[in-house]
Design a protein around this motif. Structure first.
Motif, short mmCIF file in Angstrom:
data_model
loop_
_atom_site.label_atom_id
_atom_site.label_comp_id
_atom_site.label_asym_id
_atom_site.label_seq_id
_atom_site.Cartn_x
_atom_site.Cartn_y
_atom_site.Cartn_z
N ILE A 38 -12.48 26.58 44.44
CA ILE A 38 -13.13 27.86 45.06
C ILE A 38 -14.50 27.86 45.50
CG2 ILE A 38 -13.07 30.22 45.11
CD1 ILE A 38 -10.98 30.62 43.78
N ILE A 39 -15.08 27.92 46.81
CA ILE A 39 -16.16 27.87 47.43
C ILE A 39 -16.57 29.26 47.88
CG2 ILE A 39 -18.05 26.84 48.92
CD1 ILE A 39 -16.40 24.04 48.81
N CYS A 40 -17.69 30.05 47.33
CA CYS A 40 -17.99 31.11 47.92
C CYS A 40 -19.58 31.13 48.42
CB CYS A 40 -17.78 32.11 46.90
SG CYS A 40 -16.32 32.48 46.15
N GLY A 41 -19.63 31.09 49.83
CA GLY A 41 -21.07 31.09 50.21
C GLY A 41 -21.97 32.13 50.10
N ALA A 59 -22.46 33.15 54.14
CA ALA A 59 -22.55 34.17 53.11
C ALA A 59 -21.33 35.14 53.35
CB ALA A 59 -23.91 34.90 53.00
N GLY A 60 -20.80 35.54 52.25
CA GLY A 60 -19.67 36.51 52.04
C GLY A 60 -18.28 35.69 52.83
N GLN A 61 -18.20 34.67 52.58
CA GLN A 61 -16.99 33.95 52.92
C GLN A 61 -16.50 33.13 51.73
OE1 GLN A 61 -17.62 31.92 56.86
NE2 GLN A 61 -17.79 33.91 57.76
N MET A 62 -14.96 32.83 51.66
CA MET A 62 -14.54 32.08 50.71
C MET A 62 -13.66 31.22 51.03
SD MET A 62 -12.17 33.40 47.49
CE MET A 62 -10.62 33.16 48.57
N MET A 63 -13.65 30.02 50.50
CA MET A 63 -12.59 29.01 50.58
C MET A 63 -11.88 28.33 49.72
SD MET A 63 -13.30 25.16 52.82
CE MET A 63 -12.53 25.73 54.22
N PHE A 83 -24.22 27.81 47.43
CA PHE A 83 -22.78 28.51 47.23
C PHE A 83 -22.34 28.31 45.90
CE2 PHE A 83 -22.35 24.32 48.62
CZ PHE A 83 -21.59 23.64 47.94
N LEU A 84 -21.41 29.35 45.58
CA LEU A 84 -20.71 29.04 44.18
C LEU A 84 -19.60 28.44 44.07
CD1 LEU A 84 -20.85 32.84 43.19
CD2 LEU A 84 -22.15 31.07 41.88
N TRP A 85 -19.21 27.54 43.32
CA TRP A 85 -17.89 26.77 43.23
C TRP A 85 -17.49 26.86 41.79
CZ3 TRP A 85 -17.95 22.71 39.72
CH2 TRP A 85 -18.91 22.02 39.07
N PHE A 86 -16.14 26.85 41.57
CA PHE A 86 -15.50 26.42 40.63
C PHE A 86 -13.91 25.85 40.69
CE2 PHE A 86 -14.54 30.73 41.61
CZ PHE A 86 -12.98 30.73 41.17
N HIS A 87 -13.79 24.95 39.69
CA HIS A 87 -12.66 24.09 39.66
C HIS A 87 -11.60 24.47 38.75
CE1 HIS A 87 -13.85 20.70 42.39
NE2 HIS A 87 -15.15 21.06 41.87
N PHE A 88 -10.29 24.52 38.99
CA PHE A 88 -9.19 24.85 38.11
C PHE A 88 -7.95 24.23 38.27
CE2 PHE A 88 -9.32 27.90 41.30
CZ PHE A 88 -7.90 28.14 41.75
N SER A 89 -7.02 24.06 37.54
CA SER A 89 -5.84 23.83 37.62
C SER A 89 -4.63 24.91 37.85
CB SER A 89 -5.41 22.65 36.58
OG SER A 89 -5.30 23.38 35.27
#
Length: 286
Positions: A38-41, A59-63, A83-89
């Motif tokens: 997930i990437i959050c601008g 900014a304000g958008q998520m992918m 941007f913020l990012w995090f990985h998960f299964s």
């Protein structure tokens, strides 16, 4: 497109997270990963090509990028990018289009077990998500036990699901007269606006608009404005070095003391106490 599970039991697993920052021109590398990302601008524009589709995340958008899908930057960034990012299964989910996702609102299933994640969205309450992801980063930096951080990851996924379902409900209303008003309040919340000025702008009687808004949304207009301001203040406290007085002014309060009283009423702590909860970050820099 949406990623959906109708039998989600909070079984996602955290892998890694961080904040990416670059003040120079940069392009995302080409890759295929085996986890969800997930990437959050936050600032600037991130150009991304995902499975032959092109996006510019601002900014304000998520992918959300699913596993096994090729993705890369399709051009160099311009100026500062953050941007913020995090990985998960995540266990097996199915892909839904817009109409199939809306059908979930009428299907007979337990909503407590629903997971619904949009592959891209620009209307989520990102201030709320920014704060939750920042708390996720703090847990990651503190190296808490996996069940703890997995539980918090799941709360973020549930939050995204909740917001997505609310937006789908709104899109089903054939004559949603309040949506333009809600959008206008969100855009202008940090300015000197009031119930009277909003009623004048949309040619409503003030008392009628007040009743209609609260009856249909469950929250009064003045409270809605305050909520937007406090959410933005929380983000600035977590992400900036601005003083309390500067933050108060930024979100629309001339009186910093009144802002501090209002903040404490909403959050049960002072702005300074809130800021101290965000003292660790995992940054990627180029």
């Amino acid at each position: 497109m949406y990623y959906c599970s109708k039998n989600f039991k909070g079984d996602s697993h955290f892998i890694s997270a961080g904040i990416f920052m670059s003040k120079d021109s940069w392009i995302h590398s080409s890759r295929i990963i085996d986890s969800y990302e997930i990437i959050c601008g936050i600032e600037g524009t991130l150009p991304m090509e995902v499975d032959n589709e092109f996006f510019e995340i601002e900014a304000g958008q998520m992918m959300i990028i699913p596993p096994g899908v090729p993705h890369k930057g399709f051009k160099q960034t311009q100026g500062t990018i953050r941007f913020l990012w995090f990985h998960f299964s995540l266990d097996t989910v199915q892909s839904l289009d817009q109409q199939e996702a809306q059908q979930l609102l009428t299907d007979d299933f337990c909503p407590n077990q629903l997971l619904l994640l949009p592959n891209y969205h620009d209307k989520l309450n990102m201030n709320r998500l920014y704060l939750m992801i920042n708390q996720l980063l703090d847990l990651y930096q503190d190296q808490v036990v996996p069940p703890y951080i997995d539980a918090y990851l799941n709360s973020i996924l549930y939050e995204i699901t909740h917001q997505t379902m609310q937006l789908l409900k709104s899109s089903l209303l054939e004559n949603d007269t309040l949506q333009p008003i809600q959008d206008w309040i969100r855009i202008h919340a940090f300015e000197k606006i009031s119930l009277q000025s909003i009623a004048n702008h949309f040619n409503y009687n003030k008392n009628y608009l007040s009743r209609k808004y609260k009856n249909e949304t469950g929250i009064g207009i003045t409270m809605q404005i305050t909520k937007h301001r406090i959410d933005q203040a929380k983000l600035l406290l977590a992400e900036s070095n601005l003083s309390i007085e500067e933050i108060a002014a930024y979100v629309g309060y001339d009186d910093a003391k009144y802002f501090m009283r209002t903040f404490r009423k909403f959050e049960n702590m002072t702005p300074t106490q809130y800021r101290f909860t965000f003292n660790k970050r995992h940054f990627n820099k180029v």
